[in-house]
Each structure stands twice: as structure tokens, then as C-alpha cells.
Design a protein around this motif. Structure first.
Motif, PDB file in Angstrom:
ATOM      1  N   ILE A 127       0.996  -1.418   0.161  1.00 33.92           N
ATOM      2  CA  ILE A 127       0.014  -0.117  -0.092  1.00 33.92           C
ATOM      3  C   ILE A 127       0.972   1.248   0.151  1.00 33.92           C
ATOM      4  O   ILE A 127       0.650   2.343  -0.898  1.00 33.92           O
ATOM      5  CB  ILE A 127      -0.974   0.069   1.172  1.00 33.92           C
ATOM      6  CG1 ILE A 127      -2.028  -1.126   1.055  1.00 33.92           C
ATOM      7  CG2 ILE A 127      -1.838   1.340   1.223  1.00 33.92           C
ATOM      8  CD1 ILE A 127      -3.096  -1.553   2.179  1.00 33.92           C
TER       9      ILE A 127
ATOM     10  N   GLY B 236       2.179   1.996  -3.373  1.00 28.82           N
ATOM     11  CA  GLY B 236       1.155   2.332  -4.421  1.00 28.82           C
ATOM     12  C   GLY B 236       0.839   1.134  -5.045  1.00 28.82           C
ATOM     13  O   GLY B 236      -0.282   1.161  -6.057  1.00 28.82           O
TER      14      GLY B 236
ATOM     15  N   THR C 164      -3.872  -1.377  -4.341  1.00 26.99           N
ATOM     16  CA  THR C 164      -4.998  -0.415  -4.374  1.00 26.99           C
ATOM     17  C   THR C 164      -6.234  -0.656  -3.767  1.00 26.99           C
ATOM     18  O   THR C 164      -7.217  -0.476  -3.959  1.00 26.99           O
ATOM     19  CB  THR C 164      -5.026   0.337  -5.720  1.00 26.99           C
ATOM     20  OG1 THR C 164      -5.370  -0.758  -6.737  1.00 26.99           O
ATOM     21  CG2 THR C 164      -3.595   1.003  -5.886  1.00 26.99           C
TER      22      THR C 164
ATOM     23  N   ARG D   5      -5.358   6.513   3.207  1.00 25.68           N
ATOM     24  CA  ARG D   5      -5.578   6.270   2.050  1.00 25.68           C
ATOM     25  C   ARG D   5      -7.311   6.495   2.028  1.00 25.68           C
ATOM     26  O   ARG D   5      -7.857   6.285   3.014  1.00 25.68           O
ATOM     27  CB  ARG D   5      -5.664   4.787   1.358  1.00 25.68           C
ATOM     28  CG  ARG D   5      -3.967   4.491   1.275  1.00 25.68           C
ATOM     29  CD  ARG D   5      -3.338   5.289   0.141  1.00 25.68           C
ATOM     30  NE  ARG D   5      -2.060   4.964  -0.033  1.00 25.68           N
ATOM     31  CZ  ARG D   5      -1.050   5.355   0.434  1.00 25.68           C
ATOM     32  NH1 ARG D   5      -1.130   6.061   1.497  1.00 25.68           N
ATOM     33  NH2 ARG D   5       0.243   5.022  -0.062  1.00 25.68           N
ATOM     34  N   SER D   6      -7.777   7.044   1.020  1.00 26.09           N
ATOM     35  CA  SER D   6      -9.236   7.242   0.948  1.00 26.09           C
ATOM     36  C   SER D   6      -9.703   6.093   0.029  1.00 26.09           C
ATOM     37  O   SER D   6      -9.361   5.447  -0.923  1.00 26.09           O
ATOM     38  CB  SER D   6      -9.430   8.732   0.015  1.00 26.09           C
ATOM     39  OG  SER D   6      -8.825   9.622   0.611  1.00 26.09           O
TER      40      SER D   6
ATOM     41  N   LEU E 294      -8.678   1.833  -3.087  1.00 23.88           N
ATOM     42  CA  LEU E 294      -7.976   2.759  -2.243  1.00 23.88           C
ATOM     43  C   LEU E 294      -7.489   3.616  -3.181  1.00 23.88           C
ATOM     44  O   LEU E 294      -6.889   3.643  -4.247  1.00 23.88           O
ATOM     45  CB  LEU E 294      -6.935   2.423  -1.463  1.00 23.88           C
ATOM     46  CG  LEU E 294      -7.446   0.881  -0.514  1.00 23.88           C
ATOM     47  CD1 LEU E 294      -6.164   0.443   0.195  1.00 23.88           C
ATOM     48  CD2 LEU E 294      -8.411   1.576   0.642  1.00 23.88           C
TER      49      LEU E 294
ATOM     50  N   LEU F 144      -4.575   7.572  -2.850  1.00 19.52           N
ATOM     51  CA  LEU F 144      -3.893   8.488  -2.047  1.00 19.52           C
ATOM     52  C   LEU F 144      -4.933   9.328  -1.169  1.00 19.52           C
ATOM     53  O   LEU F 144      -5.675   9.813  -1.683  1.00 19.52           O
ATOM     54  CB  LEU F 144      -2.632   9.298  -2.380  1.00 19.52           C
ATOM     55  CG  LEU F 144      -1.323   8.308  -2.581  1.00 19.52           C
ATOM     56  CD1 LEU F 144      -0.579   9.299  -3.620  1.00 19.52           C
ATOM     57  CD2 LEU F 144      -0.761   8.018  -1.498  1.00 19.52           C
ATOM     58  N   GLN F 145      -4.554   9.716  -0.029  1.00 19.37           N
ATOM     59  CA  GLN F 145      -5.549  10.497   0.854  1.00 19.37           C
ATOM     60  C   GLN F 145      -5.565  11.806  -0.012  1.00 19.37           C
ATOM     61  O   GLN F 145      -4.481  12.563  -0.409  1.00 19.37           O
ATOM     62  CB  GLN F 145      -4.968  10.864   2.203  1.00 19.37           C
ATOM     63  CG  GLN F 145      -5.885  11.672   3.111  1.00 19.37           C
ATOM     64  CD  GLN F 145      -5.360  11.889   4.370  1.00 19.37           C
ATOM     65  OE1 GLN F 145      -4.096  11.483   4.765  1.00 19.37           O
ATOM     66  NE2 GLN F 145      -6.120  12.916   5.119  1.00 19.37           N
TER      67      GLN F 145
END
Length: 111
Positions: free
Chosen positions: A16, A19, A22, A52-53, A107, A109-110
Motif C-alpha cells: 500500500i 502504491g 490499491t 488512503r481514501s 483505495l 492516496l488521501q
């Protein structure tokens, strides 16, 4: 937007972080069923955390059904075959847990 914290094993935390991973796979515990698109997930391993968003949450009846649709590389990284991924997930979640429902948490990135 709600925030949730999930503990995760080191290899998956690292995937995660870089990257590659996901999609986080979980079973339908009440805590997981509360996660929705737009929520923030904080992953922790030991003293390390990352955020993560969630862009999408999809529910499946089994790991096999999920892996028939979702990208295995986004779940377990490029070095795991489909069969290795099924074995790894089932090592974490036995059949009685899989019966709770399988959730694929997508997911990014925030933001």
C-alpha cells in the motif's frame, strides 16, 4: 467522511505504501460494513501508519467471486499468482469468516 483504522500485515502495508496495492480485502465484520466510499482508512503496522481514501466498496459472496472480477495485482502485488493470492487470503480468513461476505475496498492516496 468517517475515519477507520485497520491493522495490516507488513508485506501488505508495504505494498500500500508504495502504491502497488490499491484494493484491500476484508470480510464482513460489523466494523468493515461501516466503511463507505469517501471514508479515510488509516492502516497500521506496529508504529507505522499510512492513510488512503476509499473510492469504492464492493461486496462479494466469496474470495473466488471477488478474484473473478478484481485485479489480483492490485490486491497482492505483481509477484503473487491467482492461486497464491487465494491461499494467502484464506490463511488470514478461514471459511467461517469468508461466509460473512468479502469486501474489496478500493483505495487512493488521501486527498
Amino acid at each position: 467522511m468517517a475515519e477507520h483504522t485497520l491493522h495490516i500485515r507488513k508485506p501488505y502495508f508495504d505494498l500500500i505504501a508504495c502504491g502497488t496495492k490499491t484494493i484491500e480485502v476484508r470480510v464482513g465484520y460489523p466494523k468493515i460494513r461501516k466503511i463507505a466510499a469517501g471514508d479515510l482508512l488509516r492502516f497500521s503496522y506496529g508504529n507505522d501508519t499510512l492513510a488512503r481514501s476509499v473510492t469504492r466498496v464492493k461486496e462479494y459472496e466469496s474470495f473466488k467471486a471477488m478474484l473473478d472480477v478484481e485485479d489480483p495485482t492490485a490486491i497482492g502485488g505483481p509477484d503473487m499468482t491467482h492461486d497464491q493470492l487465494v491461499t494467502a487470503i484464506r490463511d488470514i480468513y478461514p471459511p467461517e469468516k469468508e461466509a460473512l461476505g468479502v469486501f474489496a475496498l478500493h483505495l487512493v492516496l488521501q486527498r
